[in-house]
Design a protein around this motif. Sequence first.
Motif, mmCIF file in Angstrom:
data_model
loop_
_atom_site.group_PDB
_atom_site.id
_atom_site.type_symbol
_atom_site.label_atom_id
_atom_site.label_comp_id
_atom_site.label_asym_id
_atom_site.label_seq_id
_atom_site.Cartn_x
_atom_site.Cartn_y
_atom_site.Cartn_z
ATOM 1 N N GLY A 92 0.969 -0.951 -0.004
ATOM 2 C CA GLY A 92 -0.002 -0.111 0.029
ATOM 3 C C GLY A 92 0.722 1.326 -0.151
ATOM 4 O O GLY A 92 2.055 1.301 -0.078
ATOM 5 N N ASP A 93 0.125 2.530 0.164
ATOM 6 C CA ASP A 93 0.805 3.694 0.213
ATOM 7 C C ASP A 93 1.158 4.032 1.733
ATOM 8 O O ASP A 93 0.403 3.848 2.413
ATOM 9 N N TYR A 94 2.320 4.511 1.826
ATOM 10 C CA TYR A 94 2.820 4.839 3.333
ATOM 11 C C TYR A 94 3.403 6.200 3.162
ATOM 12 O O TYR A 94 4.071 6.624 2.145
ATOM 13 N N ALA A 95 2.891 7.033 4.045
ATOM 14 C CA ALA A 95 3.647 8.258 4.392
ATOM 15 C C ALA A 95 5.140 7.933 5.219
ATOM 16 O O ALA A 95 4.899 7.167 6.165
ATOM 17 N N CYS A 96 6.209 8.289 4.525
ATOM 18 C CA CYS A 96 7.464 7.961 5.099
ATOM 19 C C CYS A 96 8.423 8.945 5.302
ATOM 20 O O CYS A 96 8.389 10.121 4.458
ATOM 21 N N THR A 97 9.216 8.825 6.238
ATOM 22 C CA THR A 97 10.442 9.952 6.534
ATOM 23 C C THR A 97 11.482 9.041 7.343
ATOM 24 O O THR A 97 11.173 8.162 7.659
ATOM 25 N N TYR A 98 12.790 9.600 7.121
ATOM 26 C CA TYR A 98 13.762 9.105 7.805
ATOM 27 C C TYR A 98 14.173 9.901 9.212
ATOM 28 O O TYR A 98 14.046 10.901 9.181
ATOM 29 N N CYS A 99 14.888 9.063 10.034
ATOM 30 C CA CYS A 99 15.395 9.701 11.356
ATOM 31 C C CYS A 99 16.454 9.027 11.703
ATOM 32 O O CYS A 99 16.429 7.797 11.654
ATOM 33 N N SER A 100 17.369 9.683 12.338
ATOM 34 C CA SER A 100 18.811 9.146 12.643
ATOM 35 C C SER A 100 19.031 9.222 14.234
ATOM 36 O O SER A 100 20.134 9.215 14.714
ATOM 37 N N ASP A 101 17.887 9.665 14.802
ATOM 38 C CA ASP A 101 18.126 9.791 16.419
ATOM 39 C C ASP A 101 16.807 9.494 17.221
ATOM 40 O O ASP A 101 15.743 9.757 16.816
ATOM 41 N N PHE A 102 17.314 8.149 18.022
ATOM 42 C CA PHE A 102 16.104 7.353 18.689
ATOM 43 C C PHE A 102 15.335 8.562 19.393
ATOM 44 O O PHE A 102 13.934 8.425 19.600
ATOM 45 N N PHE A 103 15.668 9.509 20.087
ATOM 46 C CA PHE A 103 14.954 10.628 20.829
ATOM 47 C C PHE A 103 14.306 11.590 20.150
ATOM 48 O O PHE A 103 13.425 12.247 20.598
ATOM 49 N N SER A 104 14.550 11.673 18.669
ATOM 50 C CA SER A 104 13.666 12.402 18.051
ATOM 51 C C SER A 104 12.751 11.729 17.155
ATOM 52 O O SER A 104 11.841 12.344 16.318
ATOM 53 N N GLU A 105 12.674 10.583 17.323
ATOM 54 C CA GLU A 105 11.541 9.782 16.599
ATOM 55 C C GLU A 105 10.195 10.364 16.827
ATOM 56 O O GLU A 105 9.435 10.316 15.782
ATOM 57 N N ARG A 106 9.922 10.671 18.236
ATOM 58 C CA ARG A 106 8.404 10.955 18.309
ATOM 59 C C ARG A 106 8.097 12.420 17.618
ATOM 60 O O ARG A 106 6.771 12.500 16.979
ATOM 61 N N ASP A 107 9.155 13.386 17.453
ATOM 62 C CA ASP A 107 8.946 14.580 16.762
ATOM 63 C C ASP A 107 8.681 14.374 15.354
ATOM 64 O O ASP A 107 7.703 14.941 14.596
ATOM 65 N N TYR A 108 9.346 13.400 14.732
ATOM 66 C CA TYR A 108 9.212 13.072 13.356
ATOM 67 C C TYR A 108 7.840 12.267 13.098
ATOM 68 O O TYR A 108 7.271 12.511 11.875
ATOM 69 N N ALA A 109 7.702 11.414 13.868
ATOM 70 C CA ALA A 109 6.256 10.721 13.781
ATOM 71 C C ALA A 109 5.085 11.752 13.694
ATOM 72 O O ALA A 109 4.196 11.527 13.093
ATOM 73 N N ASP A 110 5.175 12.639 14.719
ATOM 74 C CA ASP A 110 4.234 13.812 14.819
ATOM 75 C C ASP A 110 4.064 14.421 13.392
ATOM 76 O O ASP A 110 2.915 14.877 13.071
ATOM 77 N N ARG A 111 5.221 14.684 12.836
ATOM 78 C CA ARG A 111 5.186 15.356 11.674
ATOM 79 C C ARG A 111 4.460 14.607 10.876
ATOM 80 O O ARG A 111 3.908 14.943 9.780
ATOM 81 N N LEU A 112 4.627 13.101 10.493
ATOM 82 C CA LEU A 112 4.077 12.271 9.488
ATOM 83 C C LEU A 112 2.514 12.472 9.903
ATOM 84 O O LEU A 112 1.726 12.550 8.879
ATOM 85 N N ARG A 113 2.079 12.597 11.103
ATOM 86 C CA ARG A 113 0.621 12.394 11.183
ATOM 87 C C ARG A 113 0.106 13.948 10.946
ATOM 88 O O ARG A 113 -1.094 13.807 10.151
ATOM 89 N N GLY A 114 0.848 14.909 11.152
ATOM 90 C CA GLY A 114 0.188 16.181 10.772
ATOM 91 C C GLY A 114 0.249 16.177 9.211
ATOM 92 O O GLY A 114 -0.657 16.755 8.599
ATOM 93 N N TYR A 115 1.122 15.586 8.504
ATOM 94 C CA TYR A 115 1.222 15.526 7.004
ATOM 95 C C TYR A 115 -0.047 14.820 6.463
ATOM 96 O O TYR A 115 -0.706 15.238 5.503
ATOM 97 N N ILE A 116 -0.358 13.578 6.919
ATOM 98 C CA ILE A 116 -1.455 12.972 6.724
ATOM 99 C C ILE A 116 -2.776 13.550 6.797
ATOM 100 O O ILE A 116 -3.685 13.631 5.771
ATOM 101 N N THR A 117 -3.218 14.429 7.822
ATOM 102 C CA THR A 117 -4.159 15.053 8.005
ATOM 103 C C THR A 117 -4.237 16.193 6.847
ATOM 104 O O THR A 117 -5.252 16.632 6.329
ATOM 105 N N GLU A 118 -3.082 17.088 6.869
ATOM 106 C CA GLU A 118 -3.294 18.115 6.156
ATOM 107 C C GLU A 118 -3.223 18.030 4.566
ATOM 108 O O GLU A 118 -3.851 18.772 3.686
#
Length: 277
Positions: A213-239
């Motif tokens: 299927g289709d996936y909204a994807c992004t990359y992250c190289s810091d375990f402790f930044s993952e949540r922030d990037y995941a929030d951006r993914l959710r925002g992108y999906i809604t927008e």
Amino acid sequence: MDKISIGRMAELCQTTVQTLRHYDRIGLLKPDYVDELSGYRYYSISQCARLDMIIYMKYLGISLDTIKDRLDSDNLGIVPGLLQQQADLIDSKLEQLQHMKQAVQLSIDNYNTVLNAPPNGRIEIQRLPERKMYVYNGKIDIYSHTLDVFEYMLRELRKQANVRHLPMTYFCNVGSLIRRSALLQHSFVSTELFVFVNNDFPDSEGIETIPEGDYACTYCSDFFSERDYADRLRGYITEHGYEIAGDYVCEVVADLQIIPQQQRNMFMKLQIPVRKG
């Protein structure tokens, strides 16, 4: 009958003097004659037949102890069974080598992904294929703890996978899951780790399939930044008028471990399946 020196015997049968001495010590091939004064070993040409069989069976991977038992036995009927056992062992080794080859190629692909990935945080919609994974629920939220907790859970994942006879070569691709129900409630909680397996891996307890299927994807190289990037993914999906269609997947594409750095440094691909709202 001519006496053949150990050096000449080694030359005739394309082996080494050291090998013939070893075969003598273990009783696999004794010299036909040993000079009592000099201790020199001599062989007869007829012994080449036994040595040929030893060399052939050793080439097939059969142990020297087994070869000796076979050659010292008058029971010819044990030979087919012995060879079948060796054929089964070779098949098993070939399967292991195939897993190793797949893991090496996957690692090459993963590191090429790291080298060619877009900047961290850039979001893309990608069409991803169906994938299979083995999932382990450690009952502890990895995002509420330090990276050490992730390491302990990863040890347990390996242990459970080993019990289920998953090849260790699969562990070049691990990750974590957040279920869709938690995502919809904006809950960033994951107690489940996974390891991708081959798509032809038989279905059993703990095996799940992620649909194509289709996936909204992004990359992250810091375990402790993952949540922030995941929030951006959710925002992108809604927008962009998408809906969350399944579970959040955090795939560890590669470990960027650099000595003497000790803490795991992960390059991750964050993925949320989507569909048009």
